[in-house]
Design a protein around this motif. Structure first.
Motif, short mmCIF file in Angstrom:
data_model
loop_
_atom_site.label_atom_id
_atom_site.label_comp_id
_atom_site.label_asym_id
_atom_site.label_seq_id
_atom_site.Cartn_x
_atom_site.Cartn_y
_atom_site.Cartn_z
N GLU A 89 0.86 -1.17 0.00
CA GLU A 89 0.00 0.00 0.00
C GLU A 89 0.91 1.23 0.00
N PRO A 90 0.48 2.30 -0.66
CA PRO A 90 1.28 3.52 -0.62
C PRO A 90 1.41 4.03 0.82
N SER A 91 2.57 4.57 1.15
CA SER A 91 2.75 5.16 2.47
C SER A 91 1.79 6.34 2.60
N PRO A 92 1.46 6.74 3.82
CA PRO A 92 0.52 7.85 4.01
C PRO A 92 0.96 9.13 3.29
N ARG A 93 2.24 9.44 3.29
CA ARG A 93 2.71 10.67 2.63
C ARG A 93 2.60 10.57 1.12
N ILE A 94 2.90 9.40 0.57
CA ILE A 94 2.76 9.21 -0.88
C ILE A 94 1.29 9.24 -1.27
N GLU A 95 0.45 8.62 -0.47
CA GLU A 95 -0.98 8.62 -0.76
C GLU A 95 -1.53 10.05 -0.75
N ALA A 96 -1.15 10.85 0.25
CA ALA A 96 -1.61 12.24 0.32
C ALA A 96 -1.10 13.04 -0.88
N TYR A 97 0.13 12.79 -1.28
CA TYR A 97 0.70 13.46 -2.45
C TYR A 97 -0.08 13.13 -3.72
N VAL A 98 -0.32 11.85 -3.95
CA VAL A 98 -1.05 11.44 -5.16
C VAL A 98 -2.46 12.00 -5.15
N GLU A 99 -3.11 11.97 -4.01
CA GLU A 99 -4.47 12.52 -3.91
C GLU A 99 -4.48 14.01 -4.27
N ALA A 100 -3.51 14.76 -3.78
CA ALA A 100 -3.42 16.19 -4.10
C ALA A 100 -3.12 16.39 -5.59
N LEU A 101 -2.29 15.53 -6.14
CA LEU A 101 -1.92 15.63 -7.55
C LEU A 101 -3.12 15.37 -8.46
N VAL A 102 -3.89 14.32 -8.17
CA VAL A 102 -5.05 14.02 -9.02
C VAL A 102 -6.23 14.94 -8.74
N GLU A 103 -6.19 15.65 -7.62
CA GLU A 103 -7.20 16.69 -7.41
C GLU A 103 -7.00 17.81 -8.43
N ARG A 104 -5.75 18.15 -8.68
CA ARG A 104 -5.42 19.19 -9.66
C ARG A 104 -5.52 18.66 -11.09
N TYR A 105 -5.03 17.45 -11.31
CA TYR A 105 -5.02 16.83 -12.63
C TYR A 105 -5.72 15.47 -12.54
N PRO A 106 -7.04 15.45 -12.62
CA PRO A 106 -7.78 14.19 -12.47
C PRO A 106 -7.31 13.12 -13.46
N ASP A 107 -7.37 11.89 -13.01
CA ASP A 107 -6.92 10.78 -13.86
C ASP A 107 -8.07 10.00 -14.46
N ASP A 108 -9.29 10.47 -14.23
CA ASP A 108 -10.46 9.73 -14.71
C ASP A 108 -11.34 10.55 -15.65
N VAL A 109 -10.72 11.51 -16.35
CA VAL A 109 -11.47 12.36 -17.27
C VAL A 109 -10.81 12.34 -18.65
N PRO A 110 -11.58 12.59 -19.70
CA PRO A 110 -10.98 12.70 -21.03
C PRO A 110 -9.93 13.82 -21.05
N GLY A 111 -8.85 13.59 -21.73
CA GLY A 111 -7.79 14.59 -21.80
C GLY A 111 -6.88 14.60 -20.60
N SER A 112 -6.99 13.60 -19.74
CA SER A 112 -6.13 13.49 -18.57
C SER A 112 -4.67 13.50 -19.01
N PRO A 113 -3.80 14.13 -18.23
CA PRO A 113 -2.38 14.16 -18.60
C PRO A 113 -1.63 12.87 -18.27
N TRP A 114 -2.31 11.92 -17.67
CA TRP A 114 -1.64 10.71 -17.21
C TRP A 114 -1.63 9.64 -18.30
N ALA A 115 -0.47 9.08 -18.54
CA ALA A 115 -0.31 8.04 -19.55
C ALA A 115 -0.76 6.69 -19.04
#
Length: 114
Positions: A38-64
């Motif tokens: 499982e991601p560590s708490p700090r990594i999990e918080a980081y990823v959550e903040a990152l996908v809040e700004r750049y969602p990974d579940d929408v068309p045109g997402s920047p994530w490969a």
């Protein structure tokens, strides 16, 4: 085509040690099918903040390779960004890593991002 960035929770290595630290973490947590931590708490918080700004579940997402949280294991996340938006996302991701007290590493350039 994608642009990659690694972010991990740990002490900031010296520039000349960063590649070895990254390789060890990648092999231990991301390249091994034996360890699916499982991601560590700090990594999990980081990823959550990152996908809040750049969602990974929408068309045109920047994530490969969405969802981004699937690229996190233990103290590391390996971010795969679409090359077309890499510069924009890269700068934000690096700054956010600093805010979260995490190490940010560019594996293509083999350099730390501060």
């Amino acid at each position: 085509m994608s642009y990659d960035l690694a972010v991990w929770d740990g002490e900031q290595p010296r520039d000349e040690e960063a590649d070895a630290v990254f390789d060890e973490l990648y092999e231990r947590y991301l390249d091994s099918e034996d360890v699916l931590a499982e991601p560590s708490p700090r990594i999990e918080a980081y990823v959550e903040a990152l996908v809040e700004r750049y969602p990974d579940d929408v068309p045109g997402s920047p994530w490969a390779s969405p969802p981004v949280m699937d690229e996190a294991s233990g103290p590391i996340v390996y971010l795969l960004m679409s090359y077309s938006r890499a510069e924009e996302v890269f700068e934000y991701a690096a700054g956010l890593a600093r805010e979260h007290g995490l190490v940010c590493y560019d594996p293509q350039g083999e350099t730390l991002r501060s």
